[in-house]
Motif scaffolding. Structure first.
Motif, PDB file in Angstrom:
ATOM      1  N   GLY A 154       0.967  -1.201  -0.135  1.00  0.00           N
ATOM      2  CA  GLY A 154       0.101   0.007  -0.206  1.00  0.00           C
ATOM      3  C   GLY A 154       0.901   1.377  -0.033  1.00  0.00           C
ATOM      4  O   GLY A 154       1.990   1.154   0.251  1.00  0.00           O
ATOM      5  N   TYR A 195      -4.720  -4.449  -8.288  1.00  0.00           N
ATOM      6  CA  TYR A 195      -5.447  -3.998  -7.119  1.00  0.00           C
ATOM      7  C   TYR A 195      -5.620  -5.001  -6.069  1.00  0.00           C
ATOM      8  O   TYR A 195      -5.302  -6.380  -6.671  1.00  0.00           O
ATOM      9  CB  TYR A 195      -6.846  -3.836  -7.693  1.00  0.00           C
ATOM     10  CG  TYR A 195      -6.872  -2.508  -8.384  1.00  0.00           C
ATOM     11  CD1 TYR A 195      -7.202  -1.274  -7.863  1.00  0.00           C
ATOM     12  CD2 TYR A 195      -7.249  -2.677  -9.937  1.00  0.00           C
ATOM     13  CE1 TYR A 195      -7.449  -0.325  -8.425  1.00  0.00           C
ATOM     14  CE2 TYR A 195      -7.327  -1.479 -10.511  1.00  0.00           C
ATOM     15  CZ  TYR A 195      -7.547  -0.117 -10.128  1.00  0.00           C
ATOM     16  OH  TYR A 195      -7.558   0.868 -10.713  1.00  0.00           O
ATOM     17  N   SER A 247     -15.621  -0.203   7.228  1.00  0.00           N
ATOM     18  CA  SER A 247     -14.308   0.193   7.078  1.00  0.00           C
ATOM     19  C   SER A 247     -13.601   1.108   7.900  1.00  0.00           C
ATOM     20  O   SER A 247     -12.427   1.163   8.275  1.00  0.00           O
ATOM     21  CB  SER A 247     -14.057   0.356   5.520  1.00  0.00           C
ATOM     22  OG  SER A 247     -14.544   1.583   5.103  1.00  0.00           O
ATOM     23  N   GLN A 294      -4.829   1.566   4.775  1.00  0.00           N
ATOM     24  CA  GLN A 294      -5.203   1.251   3.562  1.00  0.00           C
ATOM     25  C   GLN A 294      -6.894   0.894   3.690  1.00  0.00           C
ATOM     26  O   GLN A 294      -7.631   0.467   2.788  1.00  0.00           O
ATOM     27  CB  GLN A 294      -4.586  -0.178   2.943  1.00  0.00           C
ATOM     28  CG  GLN A 294      -3.262   0.025   2.612  1.00  0.00           C
ATOM     29  CD  GLN A 294      -2.837   1.218   1.576  1.00  0.00           C
ATOM     30  OE1 GLN A 294      -3.931   1.514   0.915  1.00  0.00           O
ATOM     31  NE2 GLN A 294      -1.838   1.963   2.058  1.00  0.00           N
ATOM     32  N   GLN A 301      -9.315   2.926   1.798  1.00  0.00           N
ATOM     33  CA  GLN A 301      -9.368   2.628   0.344  1.00  0.00           C
ATOM     34  C   GLN A 301     -10.741   1.751   0.043  1.00  0.00           C
ATOM     35  O   GLN A 301     -11.206   1.532  -1.014  1.00  0.00           O
ATOM     36  CB  GLN A 301      -8.446   1.923  -0.388  1.00  0.00           C
ATOM     37  CG  GLN A 301      -6.941   2.674  -0.119  1.00  0.00           C
ATOM     38  CD  GLN A 301      -7.077   3.746  -0.945  1.00  0.00           C
ATOM     39  OE1 GLN A 301      -7.823   4.029  -2.060  1.00  0.00           O
ATOM     40  NE2 GLN A 301      -6.232   4.675  -0.789  1.00  0.00           N
ATOM     41  N   ASN A 335     -14.644   2.719  -4.830  1.00  0.00           N
ATOM     42  CA  ASN A 335     -13.621   1.795  -5.343  1.00  0.00           C
ATOM     43  C   ASN A 335     -14.040   0.314  -5.451  1.00  0.00           C
ATOM     44  O   ASN A 335     -13.233  -0.370  -5.701  1.00  0.00           O
ATOM     45  CB  ASN A 335     -12.520   1.793  -4.449  1.00  0.00           C
ATOM     46  CG  ASN A 335     -11.756   3.310  -4.506  1.00  0.00           C
ATOM     47  OD1 ASN A 335     -11.884   3.960  -5.150  1.00  0.00           O
ATOM     48  ND2 ASN A 335     -11.044   3.666  -3.252  1.00  0.00           N
ATOM     49  N   TYR A 365      -7.643  -2.450  -1.716  1.00  0.00           N
ATOM     50  CA  TYR A 365      -6.824  -1.215  -2.011  1.00  0.00           C
ATOM     51  C   TYR A 365      -5.759  -1.306  -3.148  1.00  0.00           C
ATOM     52  O   TYR A 365      -5.567  -2.543  -3.612  1.00  0.00           O
ATOM     53  CB  TYR A 365      -6.041  -1.022  -0.713  1.00  0.00           C
ATOM     54  CG  TYR A 365      -4.810  -1.896  -0.333  1.00  0.00           C
ATOM     55  CD1 TYR A 365      -3.478  -1.577  -0.941  1.00  0.00           C
ATOM     56  CD2 TYR A 365      -4.989  -3.364   0.161  1.00  0.00           C
ATOM     57  CE1 TYR A 365      -2.495  -2.500  -0.735  1.00  0.00           C
ATOM     58  CE2 TYR A 365      -3.924  -4.176   0.133  1.00  0.00           C
ATOM     59  CZ  TYR A 365      -2.476  -3.950  -0.085  1.00  0.00           C
ATOM     60  OH  TYR A 365      -1.578  -4.613  -0.054  1.00  0.00           O
TER      61      TYR A 365
END
Length: 330
Positions: free
Chosen positions: A84, A142, A168, A175, A178, A183, A309
């Motif tokens: 990351g 990714y 999250s 990370q 992300q 995303n 991420y």
């Protein structure tokens, strides 16, 4: 010098020559990640891009954490990591060594890598690390979550994807930021998507036309295993926090994260029904479901659950080694 001593000296000298020949006679020690890892694969692709030969370098198949210690001690000259951004392990290395620098990939090398993999060009901004004086050219992919369609039911797939997005904020790792709805489908590309995850993303207004995987879950297990990566990388600590988020927000399950060799090992373990969830770079995941690259046959029981991420290839060395490019290894 007697004849006997002379012969002994010649014998020792010959042994040294053989030893140097066996290791390629190179003083360039490069850490390329554990065998079977995505780091290992991209490292070899970089060597090919620069047309390096085995005698130009010595490889060490170590995770980034162990490799960073080698860089600090002067035993490893270059360490390749898929991490990351920024990576705490690189920041720690700089704090200890004090002269870390990052190697850029040439435009030609990047073009070669793009033509032969799922990685794409990326620029690491100079303000990503205090020690950087200019932007660094590299490639990125990714990190995604793959699920075993033999053990992850539709409802559980839905809850796993939902918690990754909606909880999250409970993840302290950098990370974790992300894992957003914007995303969520990064890295999906040609992968089949788990029906539970598909239902959640559709409810959130996301659109995709990927194949929805078929499930073969006879009995949903309560104890689940998440494959991460080596302790010195990003997967291991982040995966541990992801498991905690799921355990705290999904009733009736207990996810245990485990240290592994990362992408390829995780995908193979899902294939063999030895693992329920696995973190992976999206490129190897595509290879797995298509039965190409390191996979002789398609992995039919693996499906995309969500984006984690962006994975950035970061190549570090030290000023004292005098290496500015992979060209310097020739």
């Amino acid at each position: 010098m007697t004849k006997k001593r002379l012969l002994g000296f010649v014998g020792i000298l010959f042994s040294v020559v053989l030893l140097l020949a066996a290791c390629g006679g190179s003083n360039n020690n490069v850490a390329i990640g554990p065998a079977g890892s995505a780091t290992n694969t991209i490292s070899k692709l970089i060597f090919d891009a620069y047309e390096l030969e085995e005698g130009d370098y010595n490889t060490f198949e170590e995770g980034f954490g162990d490799a960073a210690e080698g860089v600090q001690d002067g035993n490893i000259n270059i360490s390749v990591g898929i991490l990351g951004l920024p990576a705490s392990s690189i920041e720690s290395l700089q704090a200890s060594a004090g002269d870390v620098k990052m190697i850029s990939l040439s435009d030609e090398a990047i073009s070669y890598i793009e033509e032969n993999s799922a990685y794409r060009e990326m620029t690491i901004p100079a303000d990503s690390y205090d020690f950087l004086e200019e932007d660094v050219k590299t490639v990125t992919a990714y990190a995604i979550l793959m699920g075993n369609t033999n053990t992850i039911s539709e409802e559980l797939g839905y809850e796993l994807a939902k918690a990754m997005i909606e909880n999250s904020n409970e993840i302290s790792h950098a990370q974790g930021a992300q894992m957003t709805l914007d995303n969520a489908l990064n890295g999906l590309e040609d992968l089949p998507i788990h029906p539970g995850a598909a239902r959640y993303y559709e409810e959130q207004g996301l659109e995709f036309d990927n194949l929805v995987a078929e499930l073969n879950v006879a009995d949903q297990p309560n104890e689940l295993t998440l494959g991460t990566g080596s302790s010195g990388g990003t997967y291991y600590p982040l995966g541990g926090e992801m498991a905690t988020v799921w355990n705290n927000n999904i009733d009736g399950i207990n996810v245990t994260s485990t240290e592994t060799g990362a992408s390829l090992e995780n995908l193979a373990s899902i294939r063999d029904d030895k693992m329920d969830l696995g973190m992976s770079v999206h490129g190897p995941a595509i290879d797995a479901v298509k039965g190409q690259g390191d996979f002789d046959a398609p992995v039919e029981n693996a499906a995309f659950i969500g984006h984690i991420y962006p994975e950035v290839v970061q190549i570090v060395t030290r000023e004292e080694f005098g290496i500015d490019s992979f060209e310097d290894l020739k």
